[in-house]
Design an enzyme around this catalytic site. Structure first.
Site, PDB file in Angstrom:
ATOM      1  N   ALA A  75       0.703  -1.142  -0.110  1.00  0.00           N
ATOM      2  CA  ALA A  75       0.267  -0.310  -0.057  1.00  0.00           C
ATOM      3  C   ALA A  75       0.551   1.224  -0.369  1.00  0.00           C
ATOM      4  O   ALA A  75       1.722   1.461   0.657  1.00  0.00           O
ATOM      5  CB  ALA A  75      -1.151  -0.141   0.962  1.00  0.00           C
ATOM      6  N   GLY A  86       2.422   5.169   1.019  1.00  0.00           N
ATOM      7  CA  GLY A  86       3.141   5.413   2.424  1.00  0.00           C
ATOM      8  C   GLY A  86       4.126   4.548   3.372  1.00  0.00           C
ATOM      9  O   GLY A  86       4.466   3.799   2.435  1.00  0.00           O
ATOM     10  N   GLY A 127       4.631  -0.060   7.948  1.00  0.00           N
ATOM     11  CA  GLY A 127       4.055   0.076   9.337  1.00  0.00           C
ATOM     12  C   GLY A 127       5.086  -0.533   9.818  1.00  0.00           C
ATOM     13  O   GLY A 127       5.574  -1.801   9.557  1.00  0.00           O
ATOM     14  N   LEU A 128       4.998  -0.852  11.761  1.00  0.00           N
ATOM     15  CA  LEU A 128       5.629  -0.759  11.764  1.00  0.00           C
ATOM     16  C   LEU A 128       4.919  -2.461  12.989  1.00  0.00           C
ATOM     17  O   LEU A 128       5.742  -3.121  13.368  1.00  0.00           O
ATOM     18  CB  LEU A 128       6.920  -0.450  13.137  1.00  0.00           C
ATOM     19  CG  LEU A 128       7.155   1.323  12.520  1.00  0.00           C
ATOM     20  CD1 LEU A 128       7.934   1.970  13.851  1.00  0.00           C
ATOM     21  CD2 LEU A 128       8.760   0.268  12.041  1.00  0.00           C
ATOM     22  N   LYS A 134      -4.748  -5.160   6.764  1.00  0.00           N
ATOM     23  CA  LYS A 134      -3.258  -4.876   7.115  1.00  0.00           C
ATOM     24  C   LYS A 134      -3.245  -5.883   7.829  1.00  0.00           C
ATOM     25  O   LYS A 134      -4.365  -6.636   8.704  1.00  0.00           O
ATOM     26  CB  LYS A 134      -4.328  -3.791   7.971  1.00  0.00           C
ATOM     27  CG  LYS A 134      -4.790  -2.327   7.498  1.00  0.00           C
ATOM     28  CD  LYS A 134      -4.943  -1.730   8.144  1.00  0.00           C
ATOM     29  CE  LYS A 134      -3.703  -0.685   9.374  1.00  0.00           C
ATOM     30  NZ  LYS A 134      -4.279   0.415   9.799  1.00  0.00           N
ATOM     31  N   ASP A 171     -13.901   2.580   9.524  1.00  0.00           N
ATOM     32  CA  ASP A 171     -14.844   1.133  10.385  1.00  0.00           C
ATOM     33  C   ASP A 171     -13.726   0.045   9.678  1.00  0.00           C
ATOM     34  O   ASP A 171     -13.944  -0.586   8.872  1.00  0.00           O
ATOM     35  CB  ASP A 171     -16.091   0.885  10.024  1.00  0.00           C
ATOM     36  CG  ASP A 171     -16.526   0.149  10.329  1.00  0.00           C
ATOM     37  OD1 ASP A 171     -15.857  -0.791  11.143  1.00  0.00           O
ATOM     38  OD2 ASP A 171     -17.611  -0.465   9.436  1.00  0.00           O
TER      39      ASP A 171
END
Length: 574
Positions: A315, A317, A320-321, A336, A371
């Protein structure tokens, strides 16, 4: 010849769904009384109670099936027969797709299904949840006999509440004036022929809404009328007359509506007609049918895979950690998956992350929290993954992701609507768009705080921008309640050496938050920093947060409305 146990089990599952649905509607029918009594804490309690009904009903039914069938509870052939009998029984019932989803929830739980098992589940891509739906069955029409005032007087008369009106004529004039101005501002002569509205009232937290559509010759406009129950009586609070405004009302970032519908599919068909870009899955969800919304979202994803050659890719961006995040090309969703291990800077466990997502699911999302739909044991085609994304999942999410033949099995995943990360949006936006985004970012922090949510990690990469240019928070691993935090002023340094230290020279507790330090982490420079300080400078003041904590602890309701304040009519007569 069908096994006699099949008919008994099919009938029991139909009855179980009927009990669930009756309980769902019983809670939903409390909404008018909550609104009329201004019982907002009761409204929030109803939201949570209704959310828990489905899982409870499925668990009870699974236990009943195990008791009825004993050793045959996992007999696939028997369940295929039960499914066939069940399909015949529900064919003439309202919203049969709901009953199919309920059946599939039971068999998935019984068989611990990975992916989809069509022998014992209802999941065909050609299934249409709106098949047989008729919007006309759920709407009422009001003809324009030459006066907008008379037209909306007729309409509002049918929506009187037990609480008296504060100013009925004023509310009628409010709606008529706003509709007249809207038609005039369209730049051409438009004659309103009729208004069509869904009969039941939509309730959401402290507001009630009539939702419908304006019709003219060759044109239509969506309509939503918001009602507020003030201490002095009910009045029209706002009138929404555009697709963006009504779409935000039905956003995936808001709490679900409480609206008593005999056939939900009829209402969804009408709403999809006035909001054509809103996925059917989201409309089912926002009407409170979260499980059906999940089923339809899954169908939307697999229909997309079937008709395209699109891949699952990383994605947009920053990486993410806590989560590995991927998207499906040209589809409006992201996936995710929780990583196996987190770096030391993330002092959180997997169970805590999941608990925070569950908290958001039950909380008032105030239009500022996405959501996230939780899926388990899904099967995705391995060949459709970009090599780098596949490698990342297998290497860093191996406790959650495994290869099985040509498929990737994902044991646990959150699926959300895709947005543009705020940091990327600001880089590519025009100066005016960037300023508006920064202003809405600050408002997002405020709105979350008003509903007792502190985002925790305020970095721009943790916020997204929707197609309506609204800023939404979507990274929940450091989220907590405002009332759990200890908002502190930074102590005065006692020496130059203290100020030069990389680490704090004073004690910092686990719940301590220092708002005046927020700005240094955000990366705003020049005009964007000026705009943020001008509009939201008090967010950097610990005193502002402490004052809000006092209000929240006292039970004060700080409203976050799904429409902009400038659309609310302010009149002395109210």
């Amino acid at each position: 010849m069908s096994d006699p146990r099949s008919a008994d089990c099919a009938a029991a599952i139909v009855a179980a769904f009927a009990r669930y649905n009756a309980a769902f509607r019983t809670i939903t029918r409390r909404a008018p009384e909550r609104f009329e009594n201004r019982d907002w804490s009761g409204s929030q309690a109803d939201v949570v109670e209704r959310l828990e009904l489905y899982s409870t009903a499925v668990n009870k039914t699974v236990a009943e099936m195990r008791r009825r069938l004993g050793d045959a509870a996992h007999d696939t052939a028997l369940w295929a027969d039960i499914k066939a009998v069940y399909a015949r029984r529900i064919a003439s019932l309202a919203d049969p797709e709901f009953l199919k989803t309920f059946f599939s929830s039971i068999t998935r739980r019984l068989f611990d299904t990975v992916g989809v098992d069509p022998a014992v589940e209802f999941f065909a891509l050609e299934l249409d949840p709106l098949r047989g739906a008729s919007a006309a069955q759920v709407t009422e029409r009001y003809a324009n006999r030459g006066s907008l005032d008379l037209l909306f007087e007729d309409l509002l008369t049918d929506y009187r509440f037990r609480t008296p009106w504060r100013d009925f004529e004023g509310s009628v004039g409010h709606v008529a004036t706003d509709v007249e101005l809207k038609l005039r501002n369209l730049g051409e002569t438009r004659v309103l022929r009729e208004v069509e509205v869904i009969r039941p009232v939509f309730y959401q937290m402290s507001r009630a809404y009539v939702v419908g559509c304006l019709h003219g010759e060759g044109w239509s406009l969506p309509l939503a009328i918001a009602f507020r129950n003030s201490p002095l009586g009910v009045l029209v609070d706002a009138v929404m007359l555009s697709v963006p405004d009504v779409s935000i009302l039905f956003s995936f970032t808001r709490s679900y509506f409480h609206v008593d519908l005999e056939r939900v599919s009829d209402a969804v068909q009408f709403l999809h007609g006035i909001l054509p870009l809103k996925p059917v899955s989201e409309l089912f969800t926002v009407l409170g049918r979260a499980k059906q919304g999940k089923t339809e979202r899954f169908r939307e994803i697999f229909r997309h895979l079937e008709r395209t050659r699109d891949r699952f890719v990383r994605a947009p961006g920053e990486r993410g950690l806590v989560m590995a995040v991927f998207s499906l090309e040209n589809a409006d969703v992201i996936f995710k998956v929780i990583r196996d291990r987190f770096p030391a800077v993330k002092n959180v466990r997997r169970e805590e992350v999941m608990a925070k997502y569950d908290m958001v699911f039950r909380h008032d999302r105030a239009g500022r929290l996405v959501d996230a739909q939780e899926f388990r044991r899904i099967r995705l085609p391995r060949a459709r993954f970009a090599p780098d994304m596949l490698e990342e999942l297998l290497a860093e999410c191996s406790e959650n992701v495994q290869v099985e033949g040509a498929d990737l099995i994902v044991n646990h995943v959150y699926i959300e609507r895709q947005m543009t990360p705020l940091n990327l949006y600001i880089r590519s936006a025009s100066p005016e768009q960037a300023e508006l985004a920064v202003i809405d970012y600050g408002q997002c922090i405020r709105d979350l705080a008003y509903t007792n949510i502190f985002a925790g990690d305020l970095l721009l990469k943790n916020f997204g921008v929707t197609r309506h240019a609204r800023v939404i928070f979507y990274d929940y691993d450091e989220l907590c309640s405002v009332t759990e935090c200890r908002f502190r002023d930074v102590p005065q340094a006692t020496s130059d050496e203290d100020e030069m230290r990389a680490e704090s020279w004073f004690y910092v507790g686990e719940s301590d938050v220092f708002p005046e330090t927020f700005l240094k982490f955000l990366g705003f420079e020049g005009r964007l920093q000026e705009v943020f300080l001008e509009k939201h400078g008090e967010i950097l003041d610990a005193g502002w947060w402490r004052a809000l904590q006092e209000r929240l602890s006292a039970g004060d309701l700080v409203e976050v409305l799904p429409y902009h304040p400038h659309r609310v009519r302010v009149a002395s007569s109210y």
